[in-house]
Motif scaffolding. Structure first.
Motif, PDB file in Angstrom:
ATOM      1  N   GLN A 513       0.818  -1.110  -0.171  1.00 36.13           N
ATOM      2  CA  GLN A 513      -0.041   0.150   0.109  1.00 36.13           C
ATOM      3  C   GLN A 513       0.632   1.317   0.016  1.00 36.13           C
ATOM      4  OE1 GLN A 513      -2.283  -0.611   3.377  1.00 36.13           O
ATOM      5  NE2 GLN A 513      -4.063  -1.645   2.499  1.00 36.13           N
ATOM      6  N   TYR A 530      -3.908   0.972  -2.733  1.00 36.76           N
ATOM      7  CA  TYR A 530      -3.148  -0.302  -3.303  1.00 36.76           C
ATOM      8  C   TYR A 530      -2.170   0.310  -4.183  1.00 36.76           C
ATOM      9  CZ  TYR A 530      -6.256  -3.482  -0.854  1.00 36.76           C
ATOM     10  OH  TYR A 530      -6.826  -4.376   0.063  1.00 36.76           O
ATOM     11  N   ASN A 558      -1.552  -4.096  -5.219  1.00 31.35           N
ATOM     12  CA  ASN A 558      -1.309  -4.386  -3.889  1.00 31.35           C
ATOM     13  C   ASN A 558       0.030  -5.483  -3.822  1.00 31.35           C
ATOM     14  OD1 ASN A 558      -1.724  -4.480  -1.032  1.00 31.35           O
ATOM     15  ND2 ASN A 558      -2.997  -6.180  -1.007  1.00 31.35           N
TER      16      ASN A 558
END
Length: 913
Positions: A513, A530, A558
Motif C-alpha cells: 500500500q 493499493y 497491492n
C-alpha cells in the motif's frame, strides 16, 4: 541566625562565595521564581525569590566541591580558586544584575563597571563564569559577558543557537546542543513507530528554540506535531494555571495522540503533571534533559497513572567524591553560603512531613516566609534527602565545567605569577579554553569549534520497581553515530514494549500500500491505497510506490515485490507444437515415400508424364525443405532461426512453384491445337532457365532482406505479466514482397494449369495442379487477417499451419493421384493405355480424324494391334478420306482431315508422351 535574604548592598546579593587568587563566577537558578510586589509604581528593586530548587542547589554544591578539590590538589601549583555564586531565580533581569557584578573592575570599592572602547587590559571581578541553568538566561548573560570576552561555561544550557560563535563568542558548555537531543527524540519516536505527537514547551527562548529544532528534526523523520502548547515561562504569570488547564484539555481531546514531548523546566512539569493526574491522563511522556532525571517529579503521588516517561539525560561520570562531600555537608560553615543556610532552615520548617510533602514544602517556601520563621524552629539535618535528589548528569557536567576552566588557567599560569589577579585577562583565558583537554572517565574531552562538548545521552526510563518509581537507564544514545546502544536484552525488551503503544494520525499502510494525502495539512494524516499494477511497496508507510525497475518485471495490484515476467515462446514441449511437428514429420515421411514409389516405377508412363524423375526429385526436395522450415518456428527464437525460417520457406516454395509452372507449360504445349498459343508456349518453355530465373529472383529478394532489414529476436512486452520472445521480421514490406512473389508465380501457374484442366482423364495433371494452387491461395488469404490479429506465443503456429496446409495441398494434388494410379491402377499405367487416351482426346479435340494407312514406328508398334483402319474394315473410304475409330469406342464422326494431317497430329501426341 541572621536570615536577611533581602539585598541591601552588593555583598548581600552574593549567594555563596569564597576568596581566592582567581575568582570564578557562578550563575544558578536556585529559586524557581522571583517575587513581584503588588504595589504601584513598580520600582527597580531586586526582590526576594521563592521555590527553592534542590537539584540546582546541588549544582552549586558541585561547583564548590570541584573548586575545593582543585585547591587541595596540585593542579594549579599553589594558586587558589575562589568563587562567587549568584541566584538568578530563573529570571533574566536578576541574572543580568549578577553579570554586571562580574563585569565590575577588580578591587573597585564601588563595584563600578567602567566604560572603555578597548577592554584588552581590563581586569574584571571574575576571570570566568560557570552557568547559567537555563538557556534563556545564558543567552542574555553571554551577550553581556562578550563585551569583555569573559569565558562562560554552562553545564545545562542546551539551546542550539548558543553554538553560534558570532553571537555568543565567549560561550562554552559541557553538554551537547539541543540539536542532538531533538534528533535523539525524533529518532526514538520514529523507531517506535509513532508519527502523531503533541509538544508542550515553555514560552521563552529555550522553549521556542527547542521547539523549532524539534520541528525540523520531526519533519526529517516524517513525524507530525498534532498540537503545540506554550506555557508561560514564569510561575508568577497570572495566566499560568489557565494555560496548564488548556494544555491538559488539548491532550485529553486529541485521543489519537498518545505521545507528548515536553520541553519545560522542572517546576513547570510538576504543575502540569499534578493537573494531568487529576484528569486521569495516561500517555507516553518524552522528557527533555531539563527534567528527565528529576526525582521531585518522579516521586509525585500516583505518578504511575500518567503512563510512561522516557527521557534523555546527560551522560554521567564518577561523582562518588561529591556524594562523600554531601555526607559531610552539615559540618561546613554557612556564613558565606546563603543557599546552605536557607536549605538548613527549610529542613527545620518541613521536617515533620513525609518525603514528597517534605519536598513540596521546601519548594513552596519563600525567602520572606523563612525570615518570619527565623529562629523559631530547631535546626535539623537529613543526609538522605540531598543524595536522593542528585541528578548525576548535571552534577558531573557542573564539575567538568569547573575543571575545564581550571585546566585553561593552568595553561595561562605556566610562565606567570597567577597569584596576581592582573596576571592575565579573561579574553586570554578564553583562547586557552578553546584548546583545553580534560580527562573524563579515562577519555580526553574538549570543546569543539562551536564551544560544545559532544557527548552521549542516557535514555532514561521511569520504571516502577517494588512500588516506587525508579529512574533507570534503558539505553545509551550515541550523538555522533545517531543510534541506540543497549546493555542487555532486558533493557531492549523495555524499548520494544514502547512500540506497542500506537500514536498515529492514520493506520500504518502495509507493504503493498501507499499513503494518499488527504485534505489534512499534516503529511501523517493520509489514506492507504493499493499500489497499482507494475508498482510495489515493500515497507510500511511508504510515500510512493516503486515502479518495477525494467520491462522484464511485473507486479500485481497491492504487491510487495516485483516478479520476473514469464518468458513465453512456442516450446518443443507445447502440445500444439508437438502436433505441428508431427504434421511436419508426417509430411517429410510422405515426401520420402513418394520418392521411393517414383524411384521404383521410374520407367512407367505416369512417372515419365510427371516430367521425369529429375523434376520430381527437385519438387519433392523443395517440399522436404518447406516441411523442414517449420522446425525453425519452434522453441526459443535465435538470430539464426529468425533469419533462416522465412528465407528457407520462400526460396523452397519458389523452387517448387517454378517446377510446377514448367510442368503446366509443358502439358499445355503438348495438348494445345491453337497454332498462335503453341508458338507462344514454345517460346516460354525453357525449363532450366525458367526455374533458375524464378528461383534466383526470390534468392535476391531474401538476400536483400537479410542484408538491409534482417529479422531479429524481439522481446514483446505488451503483455502485462509475460514477455513474448518472437522473431521480428525486420521489414514487413520485405516479408510481403517475398510472399507476394511466391503468390504471383502461383497465380501464373494457376492460369496455365486452368487452361489445361480438360486434358485426358488419366493424364489430367493440370486439373490437380489447379486445385493445389487454389488450396494455396485460400490458405494464404485466410492467413493474412489471422496473422494480423493473432498475438502471443502461438503467432508462429499460425504461419506453420498455413505453410503446412499449402505445402500439403500442393504435394497431395501433384503426387498422390499418380501414386494412386501406380499402386492401385497399374493397368492404366502402360504405354498402350496412355496412347489410347491420347488418341481419344485428340479425336475429341479435332472432331473426326482422317487416317490413311496409319503406320507407327517401332516405338508405337504395340498400338497398331488396337487401332482399326476404318477404311479397310468398313469400306467407307471416299476420295482417300476415312473415319477414325478406337476399338471398344463408338465411331467418332465429325470433321475429317487429310490422312497426312491426321498422321502428323497423332505423331505429336505420342512424342509428347
Amino acid at each position: 541566625m541572621d536570615m536577611a535574604f533581602s539585598c541591601q548592598d552588593a555583598d548581600d546579593f552574593v549567594g555563596a562565595s569564597s576568596p581566592g587568587d582567581i575568582i570564578i563566577g557562578g550563575l544558578f537558578a536556585v529559586h524557581s521564581e522571583m517575587l513581584h510586589p503588588d504595589e504601584e509604581p513598580i520600582k527597580p528593586v531586586i526582590q526576594n525569590c521563592a521555590g527553592f530548587e534542590i537539584q540546582v542547589f546541588l549544582q552549586t554544591l558541585a561547583m564548590i566541591h570541584a573548586i575545593e578539590t582543585i585547591n587541595n590538589s596540585t593542579l594549579l601549583s599553589g594558586v587558589t580558586l575562589g568563587y562567587e555564586i549568584y541566584d538568578t531565580c530563573a529570571e533574566v533581569t536578576k541574572a543580568m544584575a549578577s553579570a554586571l557584578r562580574f563585569l565590575s573592575k577588580f578591587n573597585s570599592s564601588e563595584n563600578a563597571v567602567e566604560f572603555k572602547c578597548n577592554y584588552s587590559d581590563y581586569i574584571p571581578r571574575v576571570k570566568a563564569v560557570t552557568g547559567a541553568s537555563y538557556s534563556e538566561v545564558s543567552m542574555a548573560v553571554s551577550r553581556l559577558l562578550a563585551l569583555q570576552l569573559i569565558p562562560q561555561v554552562s553545564p545545562a544550557s542546551s539551546a542550539e543557537i548558543l553554538s553560534d560563535k558570532i553571537r555568543f563568542p565567549s560561550f562554552f558548555r559541557t553538554i551537547p546542543s539541543d540539536f542532538h537531543q531533538t534528533r535523539a527524540m525524533t529518532h526514538l519516536i520514529y523507531e517506535s513507530g509513532w508519527n502523531w505527537i503533541g509538544v508542550i514547551a515553555t514560552d521563552d527562548d529555550n522553549g521556542r528554540f527547542a521547539l523549532e529544532s524539534f520541528g525540523v528534526q520531526a519533519m526529517v523523520n516524517n513525524v507530525c506535531i498534532a498540537f503545540k502548547e506554550m506555557l508561560p515561562a514564569y510561575l508568577s504569570d497570572s495566566t499560568f494555571h489557565t494555560k496548564v488547564d488548556q494544555a491538559i484539555e488539548k491532550i485529553v481531546k486529541e485521543t489519537g495522540v498518545n505521545v507528548i514531548v515536553v520541553f519545560m523546566r522542572q517546576f513547570h512539569v510538576l504543575k502540569l503533571f499534578k493537573k494531568a493526574i487529576e484528569r486521569n491522563v495516561n500517555k507516553i511522556w518524552i522528557a527533555s534533559d531539563n527534567w528527565s532525571a528529576a526525582v521531585k517529579i518522579s516521586t509525585i503521588p500516583n505518578i504511575r497513572q500518567l503512563g510512561t516517561v522516557v527521557g534523555f539525560g546527560f551522560k554521567s561520570g564518577d561523582i562518588s567524591s561529591f556524594q562523600e562531600f554531601l555526607r559531610n555537608l552539615h559540618e561546613k560553615p554557612t556564613e558565606n553560603n546563603k543557599f546552605l543556610r536557607e536549605y538548613i532552615m527549610l529542613l527545620s520548617v518541613c521536617a515533620h512531613l513525609e518525603y514528597h510533602d517534605f519536598q513540596t514544602c521546601i519548594a513552596n517556601q519563600s525567602q520572606d516566609d523563612l525570615l518570619e520563621n527565623d529562629g523559631s524552629k530547631p535546626q535539623f539535618w537529613r543526609d538522605d534527602f540531598l543524595n536522593a535528589n542528585v541528578e548525576p548528569g548535571f552534577i558531573h557536567r557542573t564539575m567538568l565545567a569547573v575543571y575545564a576552566i581550571a585546566h585553561a588557567i593552568k595553561r595561562q599560569c605556566k610562565d606567570r605569577n597567577c597569584k596576581d589577579p592582573s596576571a592575565f585577562t579573561p579574553w586570554e583565558l578564553l583562547e586557552e579554553l578553546k584548546h583545553v583537554t580534560v580527562i573524563d572517565a579515562d577519555k580526553e574531552v574538549k570543546f569543539d569549534s562551536n564551544g560544545d562538548m559532544s557527548t552521549s545521552y542516557d535514555v532514561l526510563l521511569w520504571k516502577e520497581i517494588d512500588g516506587h518509581m525508579e529512574i533507570t537507564t534503558m539505553a545509551e544514545y550515541d550523538a555522533e553515530k545517531g543510534g541506540f546502544i543497549f546493555e542487555d536484552e532486558e533493557k531492549k525488551k523495555d524499548f520494544l514494549a514502547l512500540k506497542k503503544v500506537q500514536s498515529t494520525c492514520s493506520q500504518h499502510c502495509r507493504p503493498g500500500q501507499v499513503k494518499k494525502v488527504t485534505e489534512s495539512p499534516h503529511t501523517c494524516c493520509y489514506e492507504c491505497v493499493y499500489c497499482p499494477e507494475n508498482h510495489y511497496s515493500n515497507q510500511t508507510d511508504m510515500d510512493y510506490c516503486h515502479r518495477c525497475n525494467n520491462k522484464t518485471y511485473w507486479a500485481p495490484i497491492n504487491s510487495t515485490t516485483c516478479y520476473r515476467k514469464t518468458i513465453y515462446f512456442l516450446a518443443w514441449t507445447d502440445w500444439f507444437a508437438i502436433f505441428l511437428l508431427f504434421l511436419s514429420a508426417f509430411g517429410i515421411v510422405l515426401v520420402l515415400s513418394i520418392c521411393v514409389i517414383f524411384t521404383k516405377n521410374l520407367d512407367t508412363p505416369v512417372v515419365k508424364a510427371s516430367g521425369g524423375l529429375t523434376v520430381c526429385y527437385i519438387i519433392l526436395f523443395s517440399h522436404f525443405l518447406i516441411f523442414l522450415s517449420t522446425v525453425f518456428f519452434i522453441d526459443v527464437p535465435t538470430e539464426f532461426k529468425c533469419k533462416t525460417r522465412q528465407a528457407l520457406f520462400g526460396i523452397s516454395f519458389t523452387l517448387c512453384i517454378s517446377c510446377i509452372l514448367i510442368k503446366s507449360l509443358k502439358i499445355l504445349l503438348a495438348f494445345s491445337f491453337d497454332p498462335k498459343l503453341q508458338n507462344f508456349l514454345k517460346c516460354m518453355y525453357k525449363p532450366i532457365p525458367t526455374v533458375v530465373t524464378c528461383t534466383g529472383i526470390q534468392v535476391i529478394i531474401c538476400t536483400s532482406w537479410l542484408i538491409f532489414r534482417t529479422p531479429f529476436v524481439n522481446q514483446n512486452f505488451s503483455m502485462p505479466r509475460a514477455i513474448i520472445l518472437e522473431c521480428n521480421e525486420g521489414s514487413i514490406v520485405a516479408f510481403g514482397i517475398m510472399l507476394g512473389y511466391v503468390s504471383a508465380l502461383a497465380f501464373i501457374c494457376f492460369i496455365f494449369a486452368f487452361k489445361g484442366r480438360k486434358l485426358p482423364e488419366n493424364y489430367n495433371e493440370a486439373k490437380f495442379i489447379t486445385f493445389g494452387m487454389l488450396i494455396y491461395f485460400i490458405a494464404w488469404i485466410v492467413f493474412i487477417p489471422v496473422y494480423a490479429t493473432t498475438f502471443g506465443k502461438y503467432l508462429p503456429a499460425v504461419e506453420i499451419i498455413v505453410v503446412l496446409i499449402s505445402n500439403y495441398g500442393i504435394l497431395c494434388c501433384t503426387f498422390l493421384p499418380k501414386c494412386y494410379i501406380i499402386i492401385y491402377k497399374q493397368e492404366t499405367n502402360t504405354k498402350s493405355a496412355f496412347l489410347k487416351m491420347v488418341y481419344t482426346y485428340s479425336s475429341k479435340s479435332a472432331g473426326s480424324v482422317a487416317v490413311s494407312q496409319v503406320s507407327l514406328d517401332s516405338k508405337s508398334s504395340s498400338l497398331q494391334a488396337t487401332i482399326t483402319d476404318s477404311c479397310k474394315s468398313e469400306n467407307d473410304s471416299v476420295n482417300g478420306i476415312c473415319h477414325f475409330q478406337v476399338p471398344g469406342q463408338p465411331l467418332i464422326k465429325g470433321k475429317v482431315l487429310p490422312i497426312n494431317a491426321a498422321r502428323t497430329m497423332v505423331r505429336k501426341r505420342v512424342a509428347s508422351i
